[in-house]
Design an enzyme around this catalytic site. Sequence first.
Site, PDB file in Angstrom:
ATOM      1  N   HIS A   1     -76.531   1.682 -15.139  1.00 34.08           N
ATOM      2  CA  HIS A   1     -76.501   2.996 -14.697  1.00 34.08           C
ATOM      3  C   HIS A   1     -77.690   3.519 -13.500  1.00 34.08           C
ATOM      4  CE1 HIS A   1     -75.569   7.988 -15.009  1.00 34.08           C
ATOM      5  NE2 HIS A   1     -76.873   7.743 -15.224  1.00 34.08           N
TER       6      HIS A   1
ATOM      7  N   TYR B   1     -78.460   4.146  -9.229  1.00 29.85           N
ATOM      8  CA  TYR B   1     -77.715   5.058  -8.737  1.00 29.85           C
ATOM      9  C   TYR B   1     -78.314   4.134  -6.705  1.00 29.85           C
ATOM     10  CZ  TYR B   1     -78.146   9.228 -11.335  1.00 29.85           C
ATOM     11  OH  TYR B   1     -77.963  10.049 -12.411  1.00 29.85           O
TER      12      TYR B   1
ATOM     13  N   ASP C   1     -67.713  13.541 -11.818  1.00 29.53           N
ATOM     14  CA  ASP C   1     -68.160  13.065 -12.818  1.00 29.53           C
ATOM     15  C   ASP C   1     -66.714  12.326 -14.067  1.00 29.53           C
ATOM     16  OD1 ASP C   1     -69.774  12.102 -14.788  1.00 29.53           O
ATOM     17  OD2 ASP C   1     -70.922  13.805 -14.935  1.00 29.53           O
TER      18      ASP C   1
ATOM     19  N   GLN D   1     -67.124   4.795 -14.389  1.00 33.24           N
ATOM     20  CA  GLN D   1     -67.781   5.866 -14.171  1.00 33.24           C
ATOM     21  C   GLN D   1     -67.913   6.002 -12.552  1.00 33.24           C
ATOM     22  OE1 GLN D   1     -66.939   7.755 -17.196  1.00 33.24           O
ATOM     23  NE2 GLN D   1     -67.446   9.861 -15.763  1.00 33.24           N
TER      24      GLN D   1
ATOM     25  N   GLU E   1     -70.404   2.949 -12.216  1.00 29.05           N
ATOM     26  CA  GLU E   1     -70.890   1.865 -13.396  1.00 29.05           C
ATOM     27  C   GLU E   1     -69.540   2.039 -14.724  1.00 29.05           C
ATOM     28  OE1 GLU E   1     -72.670   5.805 -15.899  1.00 29.05           O
ATOM     29  OE2 GLU E   1     -73.152   7.076 -14.499  1.00 29.05           O
TER      30      GLU E   1
END
Length: 248
Positions: free
Chosen positions: A67, A69, A136, A186, A213
Amino acid sequence: MFKAESTSGPGYKAIMLRYTSPAGEEGYPGELDVCVTYRLACDKNELTYEITATPIGDATPVNIVQHTYWNMAGHDSGKDILDHQVHMPSSDHYTPVGGDLIPTGEILPVQGTPFDFTRPHTIGERIQQCGPAGYDLNYVNQKMGPQARFICKGGMASDRPKLVATVHHKDSGRCMELYTTAPGMQFYVGGQMEHVDGKGGAAYKKHAGFCLETQAFPNSVNERSFPDIFIKPGETYHHQTVYKFYTQ
């Protein structure tokens, strides 16, 4: 806590992280041996992570997700990621979600929706059409055609990483290509972030970063139309993703 071991070789440095999840931890059946390796190839500007997991005793669902960013303008630039251009050439389908953001089990085409990145678009170009969460949702990492039939074995789409996304930040010239063996990805743009304390005293606000992701489809354990993510004793879960960086 993972046990860490550093390794290196010609042109790269790596760290291996190992953990054994006991049977019943977080409600999962069976013991699971997990190894995560991060490898930085300095001469190629590549960062690779590779995950393997082997169940002991009982079959168990496995979907391990990294995960991270990203903000190509710089994490402490104070700029959001809405001007980043995203291209997902193979993702012509996605898995829609309900009000709880959990996939419904459908696999739908992106054509005619603001979720279509089969041609390059900036993140902010159509985000207002996506509802309060913005982006999302999980994308399918292969072209599926009109029959929407997903080809997958053991939760992984392929043995070798393939290109699934390119991100370009025009102002800095920075580009990132994403390659993976995973069947899904994702796409998340930090729409729920308010104020998060970051590295070096930076404060991350709404849309301060985006995530790509790589993963098996969320909610796969409850949806028969999704690829099976149960790994049996004697089988090995394998997940590899490569980030390539350059400027243009």
